[in-house]
Structures are given as structure tokens and as C-alpha cells.
Motif scaffolding. Structure first.
Motif, PDB file in Angstrom:
ATOM      1  N   PHE A  97      39.658  27.195  53.372  1.00 14.16           N
ATOM      2  CA  PHE A  97      38.379  27.562  52.753  1.00 14.16           C
ATOM      3  C   PHE A  97      38.378  29.029  52.338  1.00 14.16           C
ATOM      4  O   PHE A  97      37.926  29.377  51.238  1.00 14.16           O
ATOM      5  CB  PHE A  97      37.218  27.271  53.710  1.00 14.16           C
ATOM      6  N   ALA A  98      38.907  29.895  53.190  1.00 13.86           N
ATOM      7  CA  ALA A  98      38.987  31.322  52.860  1.00 13.86           C
ATOM      8  C   ALA A  98      39.881  31.542  51.644  1.00 13.86           C
ATOM      9  O   ALA A  98      39.599  32.400  50.797  1.00 13.86           O
ATOM     10  CB  ALA A  98      39.494  32.113  54.054  1.00 13.86           C
ATOM     11  N   VAL A 127      40.261  29.387  49.174  1.00 14.34           N
ATOM     12  CA  VAL A 127      39.456  28.962  48.023  1.00 14.34           C
ATOM     13  C   VAL A 127      38.488  30.069  47.622  1.00 14.34           C
ATOM     14  O   VAL A 127      38.329  30.367  46.432  1.00 14.34           O
ATOM     15  CB  VAL A 127      38.707  27.649  48.323  1.00 14.34           C
ATOM     16  N   VAL A 128      37.852  30.695  48.600  1.00 12.31           N
ATOM     17  CA  VAL A 128      36.955  31.817  48.310  1.00 12.31           C
ATOM     18  C   VAL A 128      37.735  32.925  47.605  1.00 12.31           C
ATOM     19  O   VAL A 128      37.255  33.505  46.623  1.00 12.31           O
ATOM     20  CB  VAL A 128      36.289  32.336  49.601  1.00 12.31           C
ATOM     21  N   SER A 129      38.945  33.203  48.071  1.00 17.10           N
ATOM     22  CA  SER A 129      39.759  34.235  47.441  1.00 17.10           C
ATOM     23  C   SER A 129      40.151  33.845  46.023  1.00 17.10           C
ATOM     24  O   SER A 129      40.146  34.684  45.121  1.00 17.10           O
ATOM     25  CB  SER A 129      41.019  34.489  48.271  1.00 17.10           C
ATOM     26  N   LEU A 130      40.482  32.589  45.813  1.00 17.60           N
ATOM     27  CA  LEU A 130      40.831  32.130  44.467  1.00 17.60           C
ATOM     28  C   LEU A 130      39.664  32.318  43.499  1.00 17.60           C
ATOM     29  O   LEU A 130      39.866  32.686  42.340  1.00 17.60           O
ATOM     30  CB  LEU A 130      41.247  30.658  44.493  1.00 17.60           C
ATOM     31  N   LEU A 131      38.463  32.082  43.990  1.00 20.48           N
ATOM     32  CA  LEU A 131      37.285  32.166  43.125  1.00 20.48           C
ATOM     33  C   LEU A 131      36.755  33.585  42.951  1.00 20.48           C
ATOM     34  O   LEU A 131      36.248  33.924  41.885  1.00 20.48           O
ATOM     35  CB  LEU A 131      36.179  31.268  43.672  1.00 20.48           C
ATOM     36  N   SER A 132      36.846  34.407  43.979  1.00 19.14           N
ATOM     37  CA  SER A 132      36.194  35.713  43.892  1.00 19.14           C
ATOM     38  C   SER A 132      37.151  36.890  43.725  1.00 19.14           C
ATOM     39  O   SER A 132      36.727  37.947  43.277  1.00 19.14           O
ATOM     40  CB  SER A 132      35.331  35.944  45.135  1.00 19.14           C
TER      41      SER A 132
END
Length: 129
Positions: free
Chosen positions: A89-90, A92-97
């Protein structure tokens, strides 16, 4: 004390996830420079703090993986799966932000998702007959 290898296929999958975690931790802990190069990380200047951080994370992976292998309990496998699910999940957050959309990040996301799914599926009973 004997070495316990799981008898059911479901627990073998969870065991493999723990073994991979321990093996990755062993490599990261004792070869942090290689691990940093593999992940595209570099220490800056004279600061060698990155090696200590890598060794620490490697030690955590090694300890967690070995604990799951040695204890072979449902809740330990659940904790291992939950930790990797949160790591995925972290990512994915990094990929998006963080604009971290690279092939390596997507590959590591798939690896972390698989390392989360195997012990979670076992401990939550998805493989039960």
C-alpha cells in the motif's frame, strides 16, 4: 528439535513467503551496497548512514522471516502478510504521489503483493478444503 516443514500446500506457500523474506533480509543485511545498487539507491558523499539503514531493514526482514519459519503459527503468518500488505500500500501511495512510476517500483509492488497474499490467504483460511 526438528526442522518443521509444512505438510499442506497452503502452509507451504506461506512458508515460502517467510523463507523469501528471510533470504532477502540476509542479502540486504550482509550486502547492503549490492542491495542499494539493485534498488537504484546511492549513499551521498561521505555519509554512510544509508548502509546502516539498509542493514537494519535487512535484519528486520531476516528476523521476521525466521520467526515465521520457526514458530509456524497462523497469527505470525498473518502479521507477516499484513506487514507486506501495508508495504505494498505504501508503494502504491509512492507511485501516485512521488512520481515514482518506474518498472522497478511496479515489479516490487507485485512482489510485495504476492508476499502479502500467500501468508494472508493461509492464515485467513482461503485454502481450506
Amino acid at each position: 528439535m526438528e526442522f518443521y516443514f509444512p505438510e499442506t500446500f497452503a502452509e507451504q506457500l506461506a512458508f515460502c513467503s517467510a523463507a523469501f523474506t528471510a533470504l532477502a533480509g540476509l542479502v540486504i543485511m550482509f550486502a547492503p551496497g549490492y542491495a542499494m545498487q539493485l534498488f537504484g539507491l546511492q549513499p551521498r558523499g561521505d555519509r554512510r548512514d544509508g548502509f546502516a539503514e539498509q542493514r537494519s531493514v535487512g535484519g528486520f526482514y531476516l528476523g521476521f522471516g525466521l520467526a515465521a519459519i520457526m514458530l509456524a503459527q497462523d497469527f505470525i503468518y498473518m502479521a507477516l502478510g499484513a506487514a507486506f500488505a501495508m508495504a505494498a500500500f505504501a508503494r502504491v501511495v509512492s507511485l501516485l504521489s512521488d512520481k515514482g512510476s518506474t518498472i522497478l517500483n511496479y515489479l516490487l509492488l507485485v512482489v510485495q503483493a504476492a508476499l502479502a497474499a500467500l501468508p494472508l490467504a493461509y492464515s485467513l483460511g482461503f485454502f481450506a478444503a
